[in-house]
Design an enzyme around this catalytic site. Structure first.
Site, PDB file in Angstrom:
ATOM      1  CE  LYS A 230      -4.268  -1.863   1.827  1.00  0.00           C
ATOM      2  NZ  LYS A 230      -5.282  -1.834   2.876  1.00  0.00           N
TER       3      LYS A 230
ATOM      4  CE  LYS B   9      -6.691  -8.278  -0.616  1.00  0.00           C
ATOM      5  NZ  LYS B   9      -6.830  -8.291   0.814  1.00  0.00           N
TER       6      LYS B   9
ATOM      7  CE  LYS C 199     -13.668  -4.919   3.260  1.00  0.00           C
ATOM      8  NZ  LYS C 199     -12.330  -4.693   3.682  1.00  0.00           N
TER       9      LYS C 199
HETATM   10  P1  TYM Z   1     -10.473  -6.939   5.506  1.00  0.00           P
HETATM   11  O1  TYM Z   1     -11.595  -5.998   5.732  1.00  0.00           O
HETATM   12  O2  TYM Z   1      -9.500  -6.617   4.439  1.00  0.00           O
HETATM   13  O3  TYM Z   1     -11.048  -8.357   5.219  1.00  0.00           O
HETATM   14  C1  TYM Z   1     -12.005  -8.997   6.068  1.00  0.00           C
HETATM   15  C2  TYM Z   1     -11.840 -10.495   5.957  1.00  0.00           C
HETATM   16  O4  TYM Z   1     -12.057 -10.912   4.603  1.00  0.00           O
HETATM   17  C3  TYM Z   1     -10.941 -11.666   4.146  1.00  0.00           C
HETATM   18  N1  TYM Z   1     -10.753 -11.346   2.725  1.00  0.00           N
HETATM   19  C4  TYM Z   1     -10.794 -12.258   1.762  1.00  0.00           C
HETATM   20  N2  TYM Z   1     -10.989 -13.583   1.797  1.00  0.00           N
HETATM   21  C5  TYM Z   1     -10.972 -14.223   0.622  1.00  0.00           C
HETATM   22  N3  TYM Z   1     -10.774 -13.617  -0.563  1.00  0.00           N
HETATM   23  C6  TYM Z   1     -10.570 -12.286  -0.630  1.00  0.00           C
HETATM   24  N4  TYM Z   1     -10.402 -11.703  -1.804  1.00  0.00           N
HETATM   25  C7  TYM Z   1     -10.574 -11.546   0.566  1.00  0.00           C
HETATM   26  N5  TYM Z   1     -10.419 -10.229   0.856  1.00  0.00           N
HETATM   27  C8  TYM Z   1     -10.521 -10.141   2.179  1.00  0.00           C
HETATM   28  C9  TYM Z   1      -9.775 -11.181   4.996  1.00  0.00           C
HETATM   29  O5  TYM Z   1      -8.749 -12.140   5.070  1.00  0.00           O
HETATM   30  C10 TYM Z   1     -10.433 -10.956   6.323  1.00  0.00           C
HETATM   31  O6  TYM Z   1     -10.513 -12.145   7.072  1.00  0.00           O
HETATM   32  N6  TYM Z   1      -7.305  -5.754   9.134  1.00  0.00           N
HETATM   33  C11 TYM Z   1      -8.464  -6.580   8.822  1.00  0.00           C
HETATM   34  C12 TYM Z   1      -9.614  -6.379   9.765  1.00  0.00           C
HETATM   35  C13 TYM Z   1      -9.231  -6.492  11.167  1.00  0.00           C
HETATM   36  C14 TYM Z   1      -9.009  -7.677  11.897  1.00  0.00           C
HETATM   37  C15 TYM Z   1      -8.684  -7.273  13.206  1.00  0.00           C
HETATM   38  C16 TYM Z   1      -9.063  -9.035  11.563  1.00  0.00           C
HETATM   39  C17 TYM Z   1      -9.051  -5.460  12.015  1.00  0.00           C
HETATM   40  N7  TYM Z   1      -8.716  -5.909  13.232  1.00  0.00           N
HETATM   41  C18 TYM Z   1      -8.396  -8.200  14.187  1.00  0.00           C
HETATM   42  C19 TYM Z   1      -8.754  -9.957  12.565  1.00  0.00           C
HETATM   43  C20 TYM Z   1      -8.436  -9.537  13.843  1.00  0.00           C
HETATM   44  C21 TYM Z   1      -8.939  -6.234   7.435  1.00  0.00           C
HETATM   45  O7  TYM Z   1      -8.742  -5.144   6.942  1.00  0.00           O
HETATM   46  O8  TYM Z   1      -9.711  -7.205   6.855  1.00  0.00           O
END
Ligand code: TYM
Length: 321
Positions: free
Chosen positions: A108, A189, A192
């Protein structure tokens, strides 16, 4: 045993989030688990405050609409004071080298004109999310595994340096659906925040829109429906999505499908079916803002209670507070 995970409202929830995360949280979750909207994490790059507020609300509704127990959900910023306090302690436990090595930070920040400090320190806030309530397991996709590793390292370091305060968590990853790819660019991947939405299927997309996106999915010229991720990434992605929806391996899902046209229609049907009830439940929740606010307030209270005791002992052990 507590499971905890979060999702960042940096855009709308897509089918990768749903299959890789939300659906599993709903199926495998227990009443004491915690699943939250990590709105503070959406501030690490330029964003619009009104949009963030709207997306957070929508995301909270999608979590519950996906079948997650309403008693398990909350919004991160509702416990901002506790989290920010713990984050400072953990920032003073973490090294610059550790955060600057994070793959997501490198991705990023490379080529960015300005880099917010929060983009660098964000995994430390994520460690606070995990360590504050004492999560044992953190279900995440492989893109987040490195951040959970950091949380483990910080928990261990604090425990050995100042005294036992933290549970050392572990990441748990799904076998299938761990990394759903963009339909239009299967080399990356599904995300969002992707500007071109042609390859991103959102959970709240209308069925017609979902079908259109799958019909336009990038494949290749072989017209051979086989699971060969190295050679046919677009087709493999469609098979992974199909398999995740039907509960089969991608290889098994390929059986009997004779052409890419049929494959695309079959995946579209499966995804539309999978999301039908989720969409309906989410829309019902969004139509009752007062009800959603009540769920949010209860969740915030529970989350704050879960963290209060541990935060107090962390501060005591660290020699402050
Ligand atoms: P985030 O919002 O990017 O993603 C949320 C969850 O979705 C999964 N994910 C995917 N799985 C499969 N294919 C994809 N293309 C894909 N894109 C996203 C991610 O692996 C995730 O499980 N930093 C984290 C959120 C967070 C968090 C935490 C997670 C904040 N604090 C504490 C665990 C524990 C995030 O931005 O996820």
């Amino acid at each position: 045993m507590t499971r905890l995970s979060g999702i960042t409202p940096s855009g709308r929830v897509h089918v990768g989030n749903y299959l890789g995360a939300l659906r599993r949280w709903a199926r495998e979750g227990a009443a004491e688990d915690l699943y939250f909207v990590s709105d503070m994490h959406a501030m690490t790059t330029a964003y619009n405050p009104q949009r963030l507020r709207a997306l957070s609300k929508e995301m909270l509704a999608v979590l519950i609409g996906s079948g997650i127990n309403p008693r398990s959900v909350f919004v991160q910023s509702d416990i901002a004071t506790q989290l920010s306090t713990l984050t400072w302690v953990l920032e003073c436990t973490c090294t610059f080298g550790e955060v600057s090595r994070m793959t997501q930070f490198k991705e990023k920040s490379t080529g960015a004109k300005t880099i917010r400090l929060g983009l660098l320190t964000y995994p430390v806030l994520m460690a606070s999310d995990i360590l504050l309530p004492g999560a044992d397991e953190v279900p995440v996709g492989d893109d987040q595994a490195q951040h959970v590793e950091l949380a483990r390292a910080l928990a261990r370091r604090f425990n050995t340096t100042y005294g036992e305060a933290f549970v050392v968590p572990k990441a748990v990853m799904p076998k299938v659906g761990a990394r759903i790819r963009d339909l239009a660019s299967p080399d990356r991947k599904m995300a969002k925040s992707t500007r071109d939405e042609a390859g991103v299927v959102f959970v709240l997309d209308e069925p017609d829109m979902i079908r259109r996106k799958f019909r336009r999915a990038v494949t290749d010229t072989a017209d051979r429906v086989e699971y060969r991720p190295e050679h046919q990434p677009g087709v493999a992605n469609l098979l992974e999505i199909l398999g995740a929806c039907t509960g089969q391996s991608p290889k098994k899902a390929a059986e009997g499908i004779g052409s890419y046209r049929v494959l695309k229609e079959t995946v579209a049907d499966a995804v539309i079916e999978e999301l039908r009830d989720v969409r309906k439940r989410t829309q019902d929740l969004l139509a009752d803002p007062a009800g959603l606010d009540r769920i949010r307030a209860t969740g915030a209270e529970r989350a704050a209670q879960r963290g209060a005791h541990r935060l107090a002992s962390v501060l005591r052990l660290a020699g402050i507070g």
